[in-house]
Write a protein that holds these residues in place. Sequence first.
Motif, short mmCIF file in Angstrom:
data_model
loop_
_atom_site.label_atom_id
_atom_site.label_comp_id
_atom_site.label_asym_id
_atom_site.label_seq_id
_atom_site.Cartn_x
_atom_site.Cartn_y
_atom_site.Cartn_z
N SER A 106 0.86 -1.18 0.02
CA SER A 106 -0.15 0.03 -0.09
C SER A 106 0.78 1.22 0.14
CB SER A 106 -0.89 -0.05 1.35
OG SER A 106 -0.30 -0.03 2.42
N PHE A 108 3.86 1.66 -1.47
CA PHE A 108 4.30 1.77 -2.85
C PHE A 108 3.24 1.77 -3.84
CE2 PHE A 108 8.37 -0.48 -1.39
CZ PHE A 108 9.12 0.86 -0.93
N LEU A 109 2.14 1.63 -3.51
CA LEU A 109 0.79 1.90 -4.46
C LEU A 109 0.41 3.29 -4.20
CD1 LEU A 109 -1.67 -0.93 -4.16
CD2 LEU A 109 -0.45 -0.44 -6.04
N ALA A 110 0.52 4.08 -3.18
CA ALA A 110 0.49 5.44 -2.72
C ALA A 110 1.47 6.30 -3.51
CB ALA A 110 0.24 5.67 -1.47
N THR A 111 3.04 5.50 -3.42
CA THR A 111 3.81 6.44 -3.93
C THR A 111 4.80 5.56 -4.60
OG1 THR A 111 3.67 7.74 -1.88
CG2 THR A 111 5.68 8.23 -3.18
N PRO A 112 4.42 5.54 -5.91
CA PRO A 112 5.41 4.59 -6.88
C PRO A 112 6.90 4.96 -6.78
CG PRO A 112 3.42 5.37 -8.00
CD PRO A 112 3.68 6.18 -6.85
#
Lengths: 279, 317
Positions: A106, A108-112
């Motif tokens: 979650s 790295f989904l919010a901040t790739p």
Amino acid sequence: MRLIRSEFLKIRTTNVWWLFAMGALLLLALAFAINALNMHFGVLNPPPEAQQGIDAEQAAQLAALKAPAALTSYMVTSGQYFGLMFVMLIGIITITNEFYHQTATSTFLATPHRTAVIMAKTVAAGIFGALLWAVTTAITIPATIIFLNAEGVEPALGDSAVLRAIGLNLVAYVLWALIGIGIGVLIRSQVGATVTAMVVYTVGTIAVAIIIQVLVNLLHWDWIEDAQWAFPSIASGLMVSGVDLPGQPHYWIGGLILLGWAAVTGLIGTLITRTRDIS
Amino acid sequence: MPPVDRVHDTVPMGYEITDGEIVVSGLTKHYKQVKAVDGLSFTVKPGRVTGFLGPNGAGKTTTLRLLLNLVTPTAGTGTIGGHRYADLADPLQHVGAVLEASSAHRGRTGRNHLRIICAAAGLPDSRADEVLELVGLAPAAKRKFKGYSLGMRQRLGIAAAMLGDPRVLILDEPANGLDPEGIRWMRDLLQKLANEGRTILVSSHLLSEMELLADDVVIIAAGKLIAQGPLEKVIAEMGDVGQVRVRTPDADKLAAALGSATVVKGDDGSLTIRGVDAAAVGEAALAAGIVLHELTTERPDLERVFLDLTAGKEAIR
């Protein structure tokens, strides 16, 4: 900025931060007491028999420690040993929690952009280190004044060397948070990273000192004695001494060594994390 | 459990809706030993629920993680609305994903878990409470994650995916751990979201569930595409138009009247007829004066199609 807020919220919303802060403060009280006894019996009022059989270098070191500025910096930076360990552990957990609790997905989904995430974690852990330093110092300053007054020594809190020691202590608290981040990104396993770091930090410091002493005595390679300063916990002790004691490198060399450790571990770890598969 | 009508307030936030088509093109992921995804290409249309099907180990999860920039592809691309996930400026406002149920810190409350994501995505904290309401978790908002049931964890995952009111929703096995009521709730929610024009891609190995939910299907096995298209079409294209089930007191007479069609007598006295459709059977029966008690067309179900399509493909490699 919003990433740093998110990372700080992560630290704040679990029990770990206050458990660590409590541990650090308890050990601070212990460390201050031991340091006070050490100064009282070792430096200020040494028993006469201890005076015999010490060589010139040790005598010079004792004499240098007797100066009010040296005494004040020594006492004011009490609790550093365990304080830095807890700051390092917070740094490690900031990273390894993401994998241990599978929250990396979650995050790295919010901040790739993973480098940005690690930077934010570094800043958040650094802020935690700075806060712990502030609390610690707020306790040691009055305690040092009380202790030195009782010993009949004028506390030299305004002395530039003392102010420098307090400032360098802050640098140490922040740099150890960074080293923790570096260890966390290098060793992904929560248990692996924390146990390795604690063993290296505690036993490692003593082991390095002993190994180097044995090598010096066996091989008479005196340069090996200088190699111990490359070890991070010994380097940080050197940095915060604030004054140049005889037979030791300049205090700021310790700071550079710490910064080097933080930079190298952090850089390698970030490069690995950028391409690591999250599953 | 929330009342099912909860799904009617999805709280759109008015983000500009761009085309939410998912395009996967030549996507490949090789690990040391296995080709998890092998030259996979398919598209997912907005406004429809697309079922992403395959046996366990087919590469479904890897494909979804490749699409979301969590796993680096060996070759090929996956884009959402024409952009790679990593290139989206505010990814959570475009794409919501539910990848695994157990993905929050055990000692953190559900609400704080969502607030952390809000902070990182630049969304107001109030969104956390809104999505908790949406998935019916508001009463458990301040409870720690370790006390959540599997179904509650799944709902929290869906809540996290809905934080940015995304145009595209990607879910990996969302029905896992949900009870029948929860599954129905999720089905209603996803269909409602698709009707709003969103793109819904949902992976599953529960075929019966997909038959009720999906408009389109993408079927993969061993990392390769097996079939894709509208559910009805994929089933129909299996070449089998279906079979007709008949009940009649004059079974032998009807079999004779049907001529070339294959007639198989079942244990329960019914006849299963292949090779002609129900209308032809009805006409033949009328012409021969045969009484029919039942006449139904049995479509091949997705499960049979799926097993036929993936037969011979090793599921676990």
